[in-house]
Design a protein around this motif. Sequence first.
Motif, PDB file in Angstrom:
ATOM      1  N   ARG A  97      36.435 -25.843 -15.310  1.00 33.52           N
ATOM      2  CA  ARG A  97      37.603 -25.084 -15.128  1.00 33.52           C
ATOM      3  C   ARG A  97      38.010 -24.398 -16.570  1.00 33.52           C
ATOM      4  O   ARG A  97      38.514 -23.204 -16.308  1.00 33.52           O
ATOM      5  CB  ARG A  97      38.881 -26.310 -15.155  1.00 33.52           C
ATOM      6  N   ARG A  98      37.563 -24.882 -17.678  1.00 35.89           N
ATOM      7  CA  ARG A  98      37.526 -24.261 -19.044  1.00 35.89           C
ATOM      8  C   ARG A  98      36.895 -22.760 -18.997  1.00 35.89           C
ATOM      9  O   ARG A  98      37.188 -21.558 -19.386  1.00 35.89           O
ATOM     10  CB  ARG A  98      37.105 -24.979 -20.078  1.00 35.89           C
ATOM     11  N   LEU A  99      35.687 -22.962 -18.382  1.00 32.31           N
ATOM     12  CA  LEU A  99      34.705 -21.758 -18.241  1.00 32.31           C
ATOM     13  C   LEU A  99      35.114 -20.676 -17.257  1.00 32.31           C
ATOM     14  O   LEU A  99      35.046 -19.460 -17.614  1.00 32.31           O
ATOM     15  CB  LEU A  99      33.393 -22.152 -17.876  1.00 32.31           C
ATOM     16  N   GLU A 100      35.768 -21.015 -16.424  1.00 33.03           N
ATOM     17  CA  GLU A 100      36.495 -20.312 -15.160  1.00 33.03           C
ATOM     18  C   GLU A 100      37.679 -19.430 -16.033  1.00 33.03           C
ATOM     19  O   GLU A 100      37.874 -18.367 -15.778  1.00 33.03           O
ATOM     20  CB  GLU A 100      36.825 -21.085 -14.238  1.00 33.03           C
ATOM     21  N   ARG A 101      38.471 -20.132 -16.819  1.00 32.06           N
ATOM     22  CA  ARG A 101      39.588 -19.410 -17.650  1.00 32.06           C
ATOM     23  C   ARG A 101      39.275 -18.429 -18.567  1.00 32.06           C
ATOM     24  O   ARG A 101      39.801 -17.481 -18.822  1.00 32.06           O
ATOM     25  CB  ARG A 101      40.298 -20.642 -18.281  1.00 32.06           C
ATOM     26  N   GLU A 102      38.037 -18.766 -19.262  1.00 31.43           N
ATOM     27  CA  GLU A 102      37.449 -17.849 -20.172  1.00 31.43           C
ATOM     28  C   GLU A 102      36.774 -16.778 -19.480  1.00 31.43           C
ATOM     29  O   GLU A 102      36.582 -15.580 -20.355  1.00 31.43           O
ATOM     30  CB  GLU A 102      36.419 -18.506 -20.924  1.00 31.43           C
ATOM     31  N   GLU A 103      36.374 -16.566 -18.156  1.00 29.39           N
ATOM     32  CA  GLU A 103      35.485 -15.427 -17.573  1.00 29.39           C
ATOM     33  C   GLU A 103      36.590 -14.159 -17.688  1.00 29.39           C
ATOM     34  O   GLU A 103      37.789 -14.617 -17.215  1.00 29.39           O
ATOM     35  CB  GLU A 103      35.092 -15.847 -16.289  1.00 29.39           C
ATOM     36  N   PRO A 104      36.135 -12.949 -17.784  1.00 33.80           N
ATOM     37  CA  PRO A 104      37.059 -11.846 -17.719  1.00 33.80           C
ATOM     38  C   PRO A 104      37.259 -11.565 -16.246  1.00 33.80           C
ATOM     39  O   PRO A 104      36.740 -12.023 -15.381  1.00 33.80           O
ATOM     40  CB  PRO A 104      36.184 -10.884 -18.247  1.00 33.80           C
TER      41      PRO A 104
END
Length: 104
Positions: A97-104
């Motif tokens: 979930r954290r990585l998905e929020r950081e993706e452009p």
Amino acid sequence: MDAVFRALADPTRRQLLDSLYERNGQTLNGLCERMDMTRQAVTKHLAILEEANLVATIRKGREKEHYLNPVPINEIADRWIGKFERGRLDALGDLKRRLEREEP
């Protein structure tokens, strides 16, 4: 739980459960249409699934409708996944979930 594991060990029984998952409340005739086996063989597999409480039946007139009972599978998931893997799976889910929020 042993009966559930034994019932789930057979690919034909898993296929029957998948069929009920797709369309719950099927008659024996309906289930036989999707299987490449005799009516007697399907009946035998359904009896094993019923004994394991993975399938419940309701009589409607002259026919029985078969329904998937997900409770025993959930109990296995709680017992095995919950006990041994829940913490790791929660951590991986948080990371995803954290990585998905950081993706452009």
